[in-house]
Design a protein around this motif. Structure first.
Motif, short mmCIF file in Angstrom:
data_model
loop_
_atom_site.label_atom_id
_atom_site.label_comp_id
_atom_site.label_asym_id
_atom_site.label_seq_id
_atom_site.Cartn_x
_atom_site.Cartn_y
_atom_site.Cartn_z
N ARG A 78 -2.60 0.28 -3.90
CA ARG A 78 -2.68 0.77 -5.28
C ARG A 78 -3.71 1.89 -5.41
NH1 ARG A 78 -3.60 -4.97 -7.96
NH2 ARG A 78 -2.44 -6.09 -6.39
N VAL A 79 -3.82 2.71 -4.37
CA VAL A 79 -4.76 3.83 -4.43
C VAL A 79 -4.32 4.76 -5.56
CG1 VAL A 79 -5.70 5.82 -3.21
CG2 VAL A 79 -5.28 3.68 -1.97
N ASP A 80 -5.23 5.02 -6.47
CA ASP A 80 -4.96 5.92 -7.59
C ASP A 80 -6.07 6.97 -7.60
OD1 ASP A 80 -4.83 7.22 -10.12
OD2 ASP A 80 -3.78 5.48 -10.96
N TYR A 81 -5.73 8.15 -7.08
CA TYR A 81 -6.74 9.21 -6.94
C TYR A 81 -7.18 9.76 -8.30
CZ TYR A 81 -5.64 8.93 -2.02
OH TYR A 81 -5.46 8.46 -0.73
N GLU A 82 -6.31 9.74 -9.29
CA GLU A 82 -6.68 10.24 -10.61
C GLU A 82 -7.63 9.28 -11.32
OE1 GLU A 82 -3.24 11.31 -12.91
OE2 GLU A 82 -2.53 12.68 -11.36
N LYS A 83 -7.32 7.97 -11.24
CA LYS A 83 -8.18 6.97 -11.88
C LYS A 83 -9.34 6.54 -10.97
CE LYS A 83 -4.66 5.09 -14.92
NZ LYS A 83 -3.88 3.90 -15.29
N LYS A 84 -9.31 7.03 -9.73
CA LYS A 84 -10.34 6.71 -8.73
C LYS A 84 -10.49 5.20 -8.54
CE LYS A 84 -12.82 10.98 -9.45
NZ LYS A 84 -14.08 11.63 -9.72
N SER A 85 -9.34 4.55 -8.32
CA SER A 85 -9.35 3.10 -8.13
C SER A 85 -8.50 2.70 -6.93
CB SER A 85 -8.86 2.39 -9.39
OG SER A 85 -7.49 2.67 -9.61
N VAL A 86 -8.85 1.56 -6.35
CA VAL A 86 -8.14 1.01 -5.20
C VAL A 86 -8.29 -0.51 -5.24
CG1 VAL A 86 -10.12 1.18 -3.62
CG2 VAL A 86 -7.80 1.24 -2.69
N HIS A 87 -7.32 -1.19 -4.64
CA HIS A 87 -7.34 -2.65 -4.58
C HIS A 87 -7.42 -3.10 -3.13
CE1 HIS A 87 -6.58 -6.66 -6.16
NE2 HIS A 87 -5.81 -6.85 -5.10
N LEU A 88 -8.34 -4.02 -2.83
CA LEU A 88 -8.43 -4.63 -1.50
C LEU A 88 -7.65 -5.93 -1.50
CD1 LEU A 88 -12.26 -4.28 -0.74
CD2 LEU A 88 -10.42 -2.68 -0.20
N GLY A 89 -6.99 -6.21 -0.41
CA GLY A 89 -6.25 -7.46 -0.32
C GLY A 89 -5.98 -7.86 1.11
N PHE A 90 -5.37 -9.02 1.26
CA PHE A 90 -5.01 -9.56 2.57
C PHE A 90 -6.25 -9.57 3.49
CE2 PHE A 90 -1.17 -8.85 0.52
CZ PHE A 90 -0.10 -9.38 1.21
N ILE A 91 -7.36 -10.00 2.91
CA ILE A 91 -8.65 -10.02 3.61
C ILE A 91 -8.73 -11.29 4.44
CG2 ILE A 91 -11.15 -10.08 3.28
CD1 ILE A 91 -10.60 -8.67 0.52
N VAL A 92 -9.02 -11.13 5.72
CA VAL A 92 -9.15 -12.30 6.60
C VAL A 92 -10.11 -11.98 7.73
CG1 VAL A 92 -7.15 -11.72 8.06
CG2 VAL A 92 -7.87 -14.10 7.86
N ILE A 93 -10.87 -13.00 8.11
CA ILE A 93 -11.77 -12.97 9.26
C ILE A 93 -11.33 -14.06 10.23
CG2 ILE A 93 -14.15 -13.52 9.99
CD1 ILE A 93 -14.05 -10.80 8.80
N ASP A 94 -11.45 -13.80 11.51
CA ASP A 94 -11.17 -14.79 12.54
C ASP A 94 -11.85 -16.10 12.14
OD1 ASP A 94 -11.33 -16.45 14.83
OD2 ASP A 94 -11.61 -14.76 16.18
N GLN A 95 -11.07 -17.17 12.02
CA GLN A 95 -11.63 -18.43 11.53
C GLN A 95 -12.75 -18.98 12.41
OE1 GLN A 95 -8.42 -21.19 11.09
NE2 GLN A 95 -7.69 -20.90 13.17
N SER A 96 -12.75 -18.67 13.69
CA SER A 96 -13.80 -19.17 14.58
C SER A 96 -15.13 -18.44 14.36
CB SER A 96 -13.37 -19.03 16.05
OG SER A 96 -13.36 -17.67 16.45
N LEU A 97 -15.11 -17.35 13.59
CA LEU A 97 -16.32 -16.56 13.36
C LEU A 97 -16.79 -16.62 11.90
CD1 LEU A 97 -15.29 -13.40 15.44
CD2 LEU A 97 -16.81 -15.28 16.14
N ARG A 98 -16.14 -17.41 11.09
CA ARG A 98 -16.52 -17.48 9.67
C ARG A 98 -17.90 -18.10 9.50
NH1 ARG A 98 -10.62 -19.13 7.73
NH2 ARG A 98 -9.71 -17.10 8.12
N GLY A 99 -18.54 -17.75 8.41
CA GLY A 99 -19.87 -18.28 8.12
C GLY A 99 -21.00 -17.50 8.76
N GLN A 100 -20.69 -16.37 9.38
CA GLN A 100 -21.69 -15.56 10.07
C GLN A 100 -21.95 -14.22 9.36
OE1 GLN A 100 -21.08 -15.31 14.36
NE2 GLN A 100 -19.71 -17.05 14.25
N GLY A 101 -21.37 -14.06 8.18
CA GLY A 101 -21.59 -12.82 7.43
C GLY A 101 -20.62 -11.70 7.75
N LEU A 102 -19.64 -11.97 8.60
CA LEU A 102 -18.69 -10.92 8.98
C LEU A 102 -17.79 -10.50 7.82
CD1 LEU A 102 -17.56 -12.03 12.55
CD2 LEU A 102 -19.22 -10.29 11.92
#
Length: 169
Positions: A78-102
């Motif tokens: 949803r990058v909108d260059y005129e409104k200068k907005s973007v949406h982040l999604g489908f965020i995932v970290i390797d489950q074996s590394l969670r809890g380390q600030g990654l």
């Protein structure tokens, strides 16, 4: 162990890592709602990322550790260059590394990319209320709640609420 992450565009072979990180139905639901069927397959990911590449307003990213090994993934859409907005999604970290600030480090890099390279001023993301660890992670990066929808998504017998969070510093 402390990691220094780097971002690069998603590559097809990164799907192998995603398949290993998203191994249960609940985790898959938190990652993508119902955009993919369980169990996640390489074919589903290939189709998704082929479509993403055709969308001029969306980009897939992979977070790499200092050895160049994928440890996380997300998309900007949803990058909108005129409104200068973007949406982040489908965020995932390797489950074996969670809890380390990654997760926070990866989302901070995503925010930096959106602001510094794309010129965005408003960055949004969604997080389910049943995922308080992810919500705290996003708050540490500087996101705040803008909206809450109760019972937004049905997962098996549960109803998950969803927060729309925004970074607008």
């Amino acid at each position: 162990m402390e990691y220094t992450l780097r971002l690069r565009p998603y590559k097809r072979e990164d799907g192998t890592y995603l398949l290993n990180w998203l191994t249960d139905r609940r985790m898959l639901g938190m990652w993508c709602r119902d955009h993919f069927a369980f169990p996640l397959s390489a074919d589903q990911l290939d189709r998704y990322y082929r479509d993403l590449e055709k969308d001029s307003r969306s980009f897939g990213f992979t977070a790499l550790n200092e050895k160049g090994i994928p440890v996380g993934s997300f998309r900007m859409s949803r990058v909108d260059y005129e409104k200068k907005s973007v949406h982040l999604g489908f965020i995932v970290i390797d489950q074996s590394l969670r809890g380390q600030g990654l997760g926070g480090q990866m989302v901070s890099l995503a925010v930096g990319y959106a602001k510094d390279f794309l010129g965005m001023e408003r960055i949004t993301l969604n997080v389910f209320d049943c995922n308080p660890g992810a919500k705290r992670c996003y708050e540490k990066v500087g996101f705040h709640e803008e909206q809450f929808k109760k019972e937004d998504f049905a997962f098996e017998e549960e109803k998950w609420g969803i927060y729309l969070m925004v970074y607008d510093k």
